[in-house]
Design a protein around this motif. Structure first.
Motif, mmCIF file in Angstrom:
data_model
loop_
_atom_site.group_PDB
_atom_site.id
_atom_site.type_symbol
_atom_site.label_atom_id
_atom_site.label_comp_id
_atom_site.label_asym_id
_atom_site.label_seq_id
_atom_site.Cartn_x
_atom_site.Cartn_y
_atom_site.Cartn_z
ATOM 1 N N UNK A 187 30.397 -21.401 -7.476
ATOM 2 C CA UNK A 187 30.204 -21.785 -6.077
ATOM 3 C C UNK A 187 30.117 -20.805 -5.226
ATOM 4 N N UNK A 188 31.073 -19.722 -5.590
ATOM 5 C CA UNK A 188 30.763 -18.776 -4.691
ATOM 6 C C UNK A 188 29.336 -17.950 -4.541
ATOM 7 N N UNK A 189 28.992 -17.762 -5.794
ATOM 8 C CA UNK A 189 27.796 -17.206 -6.412
ATOM 9 C C UNK A 189 26.597 -17.995 -5.786
ATOM 10 N N UNK A 190 26.835 -19.549 -5.850
ATOM 11 C CA UNK A 190 25.843 -20.353 -5.301
ATOM 12 C C UNK A 190 25.443 -19.984 -3.692
ATOM 13 N N UNK A 191 26.739 -19.867 -3.091
ATOM 14 C CA UNK A 191 26.813 -19.731 -1.629
ATOM 15 C C UNK A 191 26.010 -18.438 -1.206
ATOM 16 N N UNK A 192 26.461 -17.424 -2.105
ATOM 17 C CA UNK A 192 25.776 -16.077 -1.709
ATOM 18 C C UNK A 192 24.198 -15.963 -2.149
ATOM 19 N N UNK A 193 23.797 -16.679 -2.940
ATOM 20 C CA UNK A 193 22.453 -16.905 -3.191
ATOM 21 C C UNK A 193 21.714 -17.436 -2.265
ATOM 22 N N UNK A 194 22.319 -18.946 -1.491
ATOM 23 C CA UNK A 194 21.688 -19.456 -0.580
ATOM 24 C C UNK A 194 21.835 -18.828 0.944
ATOM 25 N N UNK A 195 22.460 -17.772 0.995
ATOM 26 C CA UNK A 195 22.735 -17.118 2.215
ATOM 27 C C UNK A 195 21.419 -16.590 2.778
ATOM 28 N N UNK A 196 21.202 -16.666 3.987
ATOM 29 C CA UNK A 196 19.987 -16.144 4.591
ATOM 30 C C UNK A 196 19.856 -14.443 4.491
ATOM 31 N N UNK A 197 21.069 -14.035 4.366
ATOM 32 C CA UNK A 197 21.138 -12.569 4.025
ATOM 33 C C UNK A 197 20.775 -12.178 2.615
ATOM 34 N N UNK A 198 20.255 -13.173 1.917
ATOM 35 C CA UNK A 198 20.001 -12.990 0.210
ATOM 36 C C UNK A 198 18.545 -13.484 0.104
ATOM 37 N N UNK A 199 17.318 -12.993 0.853
ATOM 38 C CA UNK A 199 16.108 -13.543 0.790
ATOM 39 C C UNK A 199 15.501 -12.751 -0.573
ATOM 40 N N UNK A 200 15.985 -11.597 -0.651
ATOM 41 C CA UNK A 200 15.141 -10.920 -1.777
ATOM 42 C C UNK A 200 15.478 -11.607 -3.242
ATOM 43 N N UNK A 201 16.826 -12.089 -3.398
ATOM 44 C CA UNK A 201 17.069 -12.427 -4.715
ATOM 45 C C UNK A 201 16.920 -14.043 -4.838
ATOM 46 N N UNK A 202 16.567 -14.859 -3.949
ATOM 47 C CA UNK A 202 16.616 -16.485 -4.036
ATOM 48 C C UNK A 202 15.497 -16.539 -4.676
ATOM 49 N N UNK A 203 15.674 -17.851 -5.542
ATOM 50 C CA UNK A 203 14.648 -18.377 -6.142
ATOM 51 C C UNK A 203 14.868 -19.635 -6.343
ATOM 52 N N UNK A 204 13.957 -20.528 -6.433
ATOM 53 C CA UNK A 204 14.485 -22.235 -6.781
ATOM 54 C C UNK A 204 15.009 -22.178 -8.204
ATOM 55 N N UNK A 205 14.292 -21.346 -9.046
ATOM 56 C CA UNK A 205 14.713 -21.272 -10.635
ATOM 57 C C UNK A 205 16.157 -21.045 -10.584
ATOM 58 N N UNK A 206 16.560 -19.717 -9.851
ATOM 59 C CA UNK A 206 17.988 -19.445 -9.882
ATOM 60 C C UNK A 206 18.962 -20.210 -9.385
ATOM 61 N N UNK A 207 18.677 -21.183 -8.282
ATOM 62 C CA UNK A 207 19.373 -22.125 -7.847
ATOM 63 C C UNK A 207 19.782 -23.277 -8.849
ATOM 64 N N UNK A 208 18.425 -23.641 -9.682
ATOM 65 C CA UNK A 208 18.649 -24.633 -10.674
ATOM 66 C C UNK A 208 19.505 -24.147 -11.461
ATOM 67 N N UNK A 209 19.649 -23.239 -12.030
ATOM 68 C CA UNK A 209 20.629 -22.358 -13.286
ATOM 69 C C UNK A 209 21.993 -22.514 -12.842
ATOM 70 N N UNK A 210 22.253 -21.993 -11.342
ATOM 71 C CA UNK A 210 23.618 -22.428 -10.980
ATOM 72 C C UNK A 210 24.042 -23.810 -10.945
ATOM 73 N N UNK A 211 22.895 -24.700 -10.624
ATOM 74 C CA UNK A 211 23.262 -26.190 -10.473
ATOM 75 C C UNK A 211 23.596 -26.795 -11.893
ATOM 76 N N UNK A 212 22.969 -26.180 -13.002
ATOM 77 C CA UNK A 212 23.132 -26.736 -14.238
ATOM 78 C C UNK A 212 24.465 -26.125 -14.619
#
Length: 258
Positions: free
Chosen positions: A93-118
């Motif tokens: 949950x904490x890593x997911x929140x960091x990923x979606x933070x507006x300060x984390x544009x460089x690392x965010x991708x829909x694929x990475x979000x899907x991996x956290x969700x799985x």
């Protein structure tokens, strides 16, 4: 027994009982499960009317759960396995929140979000298998548990396929001594215990330094029943005669099975 002695005995007994009560560890297994259920219900309830396919919404949705379960990371559990799962879930949950933070544009991708969700769904399945999660929205929970099972099955199949498609299971030959073309073929048995409807992969040829000098992105096996064999054949163009081994990379995203 004189009253003074009786009084002293009673004090000693009282002190012993109080000390035992203090020393007895307070555990939070049930509290965590109840909080987890509350967080999930809050997330689903909000999604029913406010869902948006945006990073801002995903961050908000994740916070619904963190507000409920975040405090259990340092708590004592009676079931050590449940504690381990709780910590893993909070970390995701904490890593997911960091990923979606507006300060984390460089690392965010829909694929990475899907991996956290799985990973979340898989952990929910593990936790629920350990201790039932008393959510109100049992339908949503059932859907997540089904996905969690699918995630585990996919990981199991991928691990089995990696063993099946080891590079040394390919036979390499040349059409002639000085040919720049290598004929690579292999016969592989489905030992996964699943019926594989669609197995997409990338096959590459590497030199002794591990550098890829040839690849094919369209290799696929279809309708592969358990216990049956399938052949893979490809021609590798090797003008510098640097071939060392074949490697197979499986495309988990598009794997289909039942």
């Amino acid at each position: 027994m004189p009253k003074k002695i009786l009084f002293a005995v009673l004090i000693v007994i009282s002190l012993f009982l109080c000390s035992s009560a203090v020393n007895k560890a307070i555990t939070y297994d049930n509290d965590f499960i109840i909080s987890l259920a509350k967080g999930l219900d809050k997330r689903w309830e909000d999604a029913a009317s406010n869902y948006e396919d945006t990073r801002a919404y995903y961050e908000k949705a994740t916070q619904f759960e963190l507000s409920e379960v975040g405090r259990y990371k340092e708590k004592t559990f009676k079931d050590n396995k449940l504690k381990k799962l709780a910590i893993e879930y909070i970390d995701v949950l904490e890593d997911s929140k960091k990923l979606t933070s507006k300060d984390n544009d460089y690392y965010y991708s829909s694929d990475s979000w899907v991996e956290y969700r799985k990973k979340r769904y898989e952990l929910i399945l593990d936790i629920h298998s350990r201790k039932k999660i008393p959510v109100h929205d049992t339908r949503n929970l059932r859907d997540i548990l089904d996905i969690g099972i699918k995630v585990k099955q996919t990981k199991e199949i991928i691990q089995a396929l990696k063993k099946i498609f080891k590079g040394n299971n390919f036979t390499i030959s040349k059409s002639s001594e000085n040919s720049d073309e290598l004929n690579c073929s292999g016969t592989f048995e489905n030992t996964t215990n699943y019926y594989l409807r669609y197995v997409p992969m990338t096959i590459v040829a590497c030199n002794k330094n591990g550098k890829v000098f040839f690849s094919t992105h369209y290799a696929v096996i279809t309708e592969w029943r358990e216990g049956t064999t399938k052949e893979l054949n490809l021609t590798v163009y090797d003008p510098n005669h640097e071939f060392n081994e074949i490697k197979v990379s499986l495309d988990e995203k598009y794997l289909q099975f039942r």
